[in-house]
Structures are given as C-alpha cells and as structure tokens.
Design a protein around this motif. Structure first.
Motif, PDB file in Angstrom:
ATOM      1  N   ASN A  55      -7.128  10.883  -7.341  1.00 24.49           N
ATOM      2  CA  ASN A  55      -8.568  10.274  -7.405  1.00 24.49           C
ATOM      3  C   ASN A  55      -8.454   9.537  -8.725  1.00 24.49           C
ATOM      4  OD1 ASN A  55     -11.279   9.691  -7.234  1.00 24.49           O
ATOM      5  ND2 ASN A  55     -12.042  11.060  -8.728  1.00 24.49           N
ATOM      6  N   ARG A  56      -7.925  10.296  -9.897  1.00 26.82           N
ATOM      7  CA  ARG A  56      -7.515   9.659 -11.229  1.00 26.82           C
ATOM      8  C   ARG A  56      -6.894   8.230 -11.022  1.00 26.82           C
ATOM      9  NH1 ARG A  56      -7.831  14.989 -12.499  1.00 26.82           N
ATOM     10  NH2 ARG A  56      -5.548  14.921 -12.474  1.00 26.82           N
ATOM     11  N   ALA A  57      -5.874   8.405 -10.281  1.00 23.59           N
ATOM     12  CA  ALA A  57      -4.913   7.193  -9.988  1.00 23.59           C
ATOM     13  C   ALA A  57      -5.266   6.006  -9.532  1.00 23.59           C
ATOM     14  CB  ALA A  57      -3.496   7.963  -9.366  1.00 23.59           C
ATOM     15  N   GLY A  58      -6.519   6.389  -8.579  1.00 19.98           N
ATOM     16  CA  GLY A  58      -7.128   5.214  -7.958  1.00 19.98           C
ATOM     17  C   GLY A  58      -7.125   5.277  -6.545  1.00 19.98           C
ATOM     18  N   TYR A  59      -6.464   6.345  -5.776  1.00 16.77           N
ATOM     19  CA  TYR A  59      -6.456   6.536  -4.428  1.00 16.77           C
ATOM     20  C   TYR A  59      -7.895   6.780  -3.837  1.00 16.77           C
ATOM     21  CZ  TYR A  59      -1.404   6.907  -4.823  1.00 16.77           C
ATOM     22  OH  TYR A  59      -0.178   6.601  -5.005  1.00 16.77           O
ATOM     23  N   GLN A  60      -8.111   6.037  -2.624  1.00 21.30           N
ATOM     24  CA  GLN A  60      -9.148   6.140  -1.993  1.00 21.30           C
ATOM     25  C   GLN A  60      -8.997   6.910  -0.558  1.00 21.30           C
ATOM     26  OE1 GLN A  60     -12.043   4.713  -3.212  1.00 21.30           O
ATOM     27  NE2 GLN A  60     -10.856   4.353  -5.252  1.00 21.30           N
ATOM     28  N   GLN A  61      -9.838   7.807  -0.066  1.00 21.59           N
ATOM     29  CA  GLN A  61      -9.955   8.404   1.037  1.00 21.59           C
ATOM     30  C   GLN A  61     -10.413   7.260   1.996  1.00 21.59           C
ATOM     31  OE1 GLN A  61     -12.217  11.978   1.595  1.00 21.59           O
ATOM     32  NE2 GLN A  61     -12.147  11.708   3.696  1.00 21.59           N
ATOM     33  N   PHE A  62      -9.561   7.227   3.137  1.00 20.91           N
ATOM     34  CA  PHE A  62      -9.983   6.347   4.361  1.00 20.91           C
ATOM     35  C   PHE A  62     -10.110   7.146   5.745  1.00 20.91           C
ATOM     36  CE2 PHE A  62      -5.327   6.201   4.493  1.00 20.91           C
ATOM     37  CZ  PHE A  62      -5.135   6.353   5.818  1.00 20.91           C
ATOM     38  N   SER A  63      -9.479   8.611   5.839  1.00 20.71           N
ATOM     39  CA  SER A  63      -9.857   9.261   6.872  1.00 20.71           C
ATOM     40  C   SER A  63      -9.849  10.710   6.598  1.00 20.71           C
ATOM     41  CB  SER A  63      -9.060   8.858   8.041  1.00 20.71           C
ATOM     42  OG  SER A  63      -7.766   9.284   7.867  1.00 20.71           O
TER      43      SER A  63
ATOM     44  N   ALA B 211      -7.650  21.177   7.434  1.00 20.04           N
ATOM     45  CA  ALA B 211      -7.583  19.431   7.491  1.00 20.04           C
ATOM     46  C   ALA B 211      -6.926  18.913   6.457  1.00 20.04           C
ATOM     47  CB  ALA B 211      -9.362  19.172   7.442  1.00 20.04           C
ATOM     48  N   CYS B 212      -6.592  17.568   6.529  1.00 20.98           N
ATOM     49  CA  CYS B 212      -6.117  16.749   5.494  1.00 20.98           C
ATOM     50  C   CYS B 212      -6.963  15.735   5.260  1.00 20.98           C
ATOM     51  CB  CYS B 212      -4.646  16.560   5.834  1.00 20.98           C
ATOM     52  SG  CYS B 212      -4.552  14.984   6.851  1.00 20.98           S
ATOM     53  N   LEU B 213      -6.919  15.115   3.920  1.00 19.36           N
ATOM     54  CA  LEU B 213      -7.690  13.886   3.757  1.00 19.36           C
ATOM     55  C   LEU B 213      -6.481  12.811   3.557  1.00 19.36           C
ATOM     56  CD1 LEU B 213      -9.854  14.897   0.836  1.00 19.36           C
ATOM     57  CD2 LEU B 213     -10.201  14.874   3.351  1.00 19.36           C
TER      58      LEU B 213
ATOM     59  N   GLU C  65       0.921  -1.288   0.020  1.00 20.08           N
ATOM     60  CA  GLU C  65       0.094   0.057  -0.009  1.00 20.08           C
ATOM     61  C   GLU C  65       0.863   1.233  -0.101  1.00 20.08           C
ATOM     62  OE1 GLU C  65      -2.967   0.265   3.012  1.00 20.08           O
ATOM     63  OE2 GLU C  65      -3.013  -1.925   3.365  1.00 20.08           O
ATOM     64  N   LEU C  66       0.339   2.475  -0.428  1.00 24.63           N
ATOM     65  CA  LEU C  66       0.931   3.739  -0.336  1.00 24.63           C
ATOM     66  C   LEU C  66      -0.064   4.566   0.029  1.00 24.63           C
ATOM     67  CD1 LEU C  66       3.536   5.343  -0.956  1.00 24.63           C
ATOM     68  CD2 LEU C  66       2.496   5.715  -3.430  1.00 24.63           C
ATOM     69  N   ARG C  67       0.192   5.246   1.159  1.00 17.68           N
ATOM     70  CA  ARG C  67      -0.657   6.161   2.047  1.00 17.68           C
ATOM     71  C   ARG C  67       0.021   7.807   1.640  1.00 17.68           C
ATOM     72  NH1 ARG C  67      -2.765   3.181   7.206  1.00 17.68           N
ATOM     73  NH2 ARG C  67      -3.884   1.622   6.205  1.00 17.68           N
ATOM     74  N   LEU C  68      -0.951   8.431   1.937  1.00 17.72           N
ATOM     75  CA  LEU C  68      -0.483  10.087   1.671  1.00 17.72           C
ATOM     76  C   LEU C  68      -1.486  10.937   2.386  1.00 17.72           C
ATOM     77  CD1 LEU C  68      -2.293  11.499  -0.536  1.00 17.72           C
ATOM     78  CD2 LEU C  68      -1.235  10.071  -2.028  1.00 17.72           C
ATOM     79  N   GLU C  69      -1.046  12.072   2.665  1.00 21.38           N
ATOM     80  CA  GLU C  69      -2.012  13.167   3.212  1.00 21.38           C
ATOM     81  C   GLU C  69      -2.298  14.458   2.225  1.00 21.38           C
ATOM     82  OE1 GLU C  69       0.728  12.287   5.381  1.00 21.38           O
ATOM     83  OE2 GLU C  69      -0.540  10.574   6.150  1.00 21.38           O
ATOM     84  N   VAL C  70      -3.382  14.845   2.058  1.00 17.58           N
ATOM     85  CA  VAL C  70      -3.569  15.791   1.132  1.00 17.58           C
ATOM     86  C   VAL C  70      -4.375  16.852   1.722  1.00 17.58           C
ATOM     87  CG1 VAL C  70      -5.389  14.873  -0.111  1.00 17.58           C
ATOM     88  CG2 VAL C  70      -3.868  16.722  -1.263  1.00 17.58           C
TER      89      VAL C  70
END
Length: 142
Positions: free
Chosen positions: A115-123, A134-136, A98-103
């Motif tokens: 979003n176009r690359a397939g990332y999903q928000q989890f929090s 805030a960050c996503l 997995e690869l995670r990030l904050e934006v």
C-alpha cells in the motif's frame, strides 16, 4: 547489496523459501527461476537474507512478483522496501508496464508495504492458498 541470484545461492534461497510451508517452491522450481534470471537476492554481511522472484510472460507487458521474503531475523529494517524496489526496476528493465502480485488477505505487514509503495487491489480470490485463505491481487503501474 541486491544482485541477481546465481546457482550457488540455491541452498540459501531454498532455506528462506521454507518459511512458506505448504506454499513453498520446490528446489527444482527455484533452480529454474535462478537459471532464467528471474531471482534477486539481498545480501547483508555476505549472508543472503532475502530474495524476490519476478516473472514475465512472452507477449505481455505485465510482470508478476511471484515471491518475496526477508529472513525473520532481518525484518523491520526496510529491507523489504529495498527488495521490492529492485524487483520493480527489474521489471522495468524488461520493458514491463505493470507488476502484479498476490498477498494473503491476513498478511497485514505485507499489505502495508505494498500500500505504501502505491500498489492497488484489483481483485480477491477465495480459497487461493492451501490453507483455504483468500488472496488479494495487487497491481502497480511501472
């Protein structure tokens, strides 16, 4: 061209990092990331126009995209997508799943890229940045 950063790239990476203002990494932190093989740079015509920092944690299969940016003068040309893909490939090479990030919640351009690359928000985290924004938190299955 995208390649692993070397210490001679530090000044260029530091200059790009300053676009983050209060959230910018210090010279010392950037040097650490470069020395540890966590940093990719993108070059166009022998100029570094972007970078990405990917980190891992011992004992975990989750990598983190710590930072990614493209110089303002080179945005809108698909370079971010290429650099993001290279960061994902780096994490795969390390054996991550997995690869995670904050934006930043207000960063519509970056959110669109992810979003176009397939990332999903989890929090979502309130008051994450120095500005109070805030960050996503997003996740991508490698």
């Amino acid at each position: 061209m995208i390649r692993e950063a070397i210490l001679e790239d530090l000044e260029s990476v530091l200059q790009l990092e300053q676009t983050f203002g209060a959230e910018a990494f210090t010279r010392r932190s950037l040097r650490h990331f470069i020395e540890n093989g966590s940093t990719l740079v993108m070059e166009v015509n022998d100029d570094i126009i972007g970078y990405a920092i990917v980190t891992d944690r011992r004992g975990s299969k989750i990598a983190r995209l710590y930072s990614i940016t493209i110089a303002e003068t080179h945005r809108g040309r698909g370079y971010s997508k290429q650099l993001l893909s290279a960061a994902e490939n780096m994490a795969r090479k390390w054996g991550m799943t997995e690869l995670r990030l904050e934006v930043a919640e207000s960063n519509e351009v970056a959110k669109g890229l992810y979003n176009r690359a397939g990332y999903q928000q989890f929090s979502r985290i309130d008051d994450y940045y120095a500005s109070g924004e805030a960050c996503l938190r997003l996740n991508y299955q490698l």
